[in-house]
Design a protein around this motif. Structure first.
Motif, PDB file in Angstrom:
ATOM      1  N   TYR A  45       0.789  -1.230   0.000  1.00  0.00           N
ATOM      2  CA  TYR A  45       0.000   0.000   0.000  1.00  0.00           C
ATOM      3  C   TYR A  45       0.824   1.283   0.000  1.00  0.00           C
ATOM      4  O   TYR A  45       0.278   2.358  -0.192  1.00  0.00           O
ATOM      5  CB  TYR A  45      -0.936   0.027   1.214  1.00  0.00           C
ATOM      6  N   GLY A  46       2.105   1.214   0.255  1.00  0.00           N
ATOM      7  CA  GLY A  46       2.917   2.419   0.352  1.00  0.00           C
ATOM      8  C   GLY A  46       2.932   2.934   1.775  1.00  0.00           C
ATOM      9  O   GLY A  46       2.204   2.461   2.640  1.00  0.00           O
ATOM     10  N   VAL A  47       3.747   3.950   2.014  1.00  0.00           N
ATOM     11  CA  VAL A  47       3.879   4.474   3.375  1.00  0.00           C
ATOM     12  C   VAL A  47       2.724   5.388   3.749  1.00  0.00           C
ATOM     13  O   VAL A  47       2.460   5.614   4.917  1.00  0.00           O
ATOM     14  CB  VAL A  47       5.226   5.209   3.563  1.00  0.00           C
ATOM     15  N   SER A  48       2.030   5.945   2.760  1.00  0.00           N
ATOM     16  CA  SER A  48       0.856   6.772   3.024  1.00  0.00           C
ATOM     17  C   SER A  48      -0.150   6.532   1.899  1.00  0.00           C
ATOM     18  O   SER A  48       0.195   5.984   0.855  1.00  0.00           O
ATOM     19  CB  SER A  48       1.244   8.245   3.096  1.00  0.00           C
ATOM     20  N   PRO A  49      -1.398   6.954   2.090  1.00  0.00           N
ATOM     21  CA  PRO A  49      -2.401   6.720   1.041  1.00  0.00           C
ATOM     22  C   PRO A  49      -2.075   7.401  -0.288  1.00  0.00           C
ATOM     23  O   PRO A  49      -2.521   6.967  -1.344  1.00  0.00           O
ATOM     24  CB  PRO A  49      -3.683   7.302   1.640  1.00  0.00           C
ATOM     25  N   ASP A  50      -1.274   8.472  -0.253  1.00  0.00           N
ATOM     26  CA  ASP A  50      -0.951   9.191  -1.484  1.00  0.00           C
ATOM     27  C   ASP A  50       0.332   8.704  -2.148  1.00  0.00           C
ATOM     28  O   ASP A  50       0.668   9.154  -3.241  1.00  0.00           O
ATOM     29  CB  ASP A  50      -0.816  10.687  -1.196  1.00  0.00           C
ATOM     30  N   SER A  51       1.077   7.824  -1.510  1.00  0.00           N
ATOM     31  CA  SER A  51       2.346   7.383  -2.083  1.00  0.00           C
ATOM     32  C   SER A  51       2.160   6.100  -2.872  1.00  0.00           C
ATOM     33  O   SER A  51       1.172   5.385  -2.730  1.00  0.00           O
ATOM     34  CB  SER A  51       3.371   7.167  -0.973  1.00  0.00           C
ATOM     35  N   LEU A  52       3.135   5.814  -3.707  1.00  0.00           N
ATOM     36  CA  LEU A  52       3.113   4.585  -4.499  1.00  0.00           C
ATOM     37  C   LEU A  52       3.655   3.428  -3.663  1.00  0.00           C
ATOM     38  O   LEU A  52       4.535   3.611  -2.826  1.00  0.00           O
ATOM     39  CB  LEU A  52       3.969   4.749  -5.750  1.00  0.00           C
ATOM     40  N   PRO A  53       3.156   2.220  -3.877  1.00  0.00           N
ATOM     41  CA  PRO A  53       3.697   1.074  -3.148  1.00  0.00           C
ATOM     42  C   PRO A  53       5.108   0.746  -3.615  1.00  0.00           C
ATOM     43  O   PRO A  53       5.494   1.040  -4.737  1.00  0.00           O
ATOM     44  CB  PRO A  53       2.727  -0.053  -3.479  1.00  0.00           C
ATOM     45  N   ARG A  54       5.872   0.134  -2.738  1.00  0.00           N
ATOM     46  CA  ARG A  54       7.249  -0.225  -3.081  1.00  0.00           C
ATOM     47  C   ARG A  54       7.319  -1.274  -4.173  1.00  0.00           C
ATOM     48  O   ARG A  54       8.292  -1.342  -4.909  1.00  0.00           O
ATOM     49  CB  ARG A  54       7.982  -0.753  -1.850  1.00  0.00           C
ATOM     50  N   GLN A  55       6.288  -2.107  -4.305  1.00  0.00           N
ATOM     51  CA  GLN A  55       6.353  -3.161  -5.305  1.00  0.00           C
ATOM     52  C   GLN A  55       6.354  -2.600  -6.726  1.00  0.00           C
ATOM     53  O   GLN A  55       6.722  -3.288  -7.662  1.00  0.00           O
ATOM     54  CB  GLN A  55       5.218  -4.152  -5.120  1.00  0.00           C
TER      55      GLN A  55
END
Length: 88
Positions: A45-55
């Motif tokens: 899901y990423g570190v926050s709702p607005d960020s992209l996931p690491r995958q």
């Protein structure tokens, strides 16, 4: 039946259908409550709702030899459906 009775029957059927759909709180219970096993996972899901996931950071080298196979599968799955096929 004359025309007036048919119109009345259609109106009654419509109102009855509308009453049935609203009486059971339509779509309120049409989902399943389940635990999200990936909640809090920044890889998904990423570190926050607005960020992209690491995958999404994974980069793969293109393999041109697979293009013909991918296009053949795409043709088989979506033949005749013009809006679902990605034109390249």
């Amino acid at each position: 039946m004359n025309d007036r009775e048919m119109k009345f029957n259609k109106i009654v059927a419509f109102v009855a259908g509308l009453a049935l759909m609203t009486s059971c709180e339509y779509q309120k219970y049409n989902h399943i409550e389940q635990k999200d096993v990936n909640s809090g996972n920044d890889y998904v899901y990423g570190v926050s709702p607005d960020s992209l996931p690491r995958q999404l950071a994974n980069k793969y080298e293109p393999k041109p030899e697979l293009d013909t196979r991918v296009n053949a599968i795409r043709e088989k799955l979506y033949s005749g459906i013009s809006n679902a096929v990605v034109k390249q």
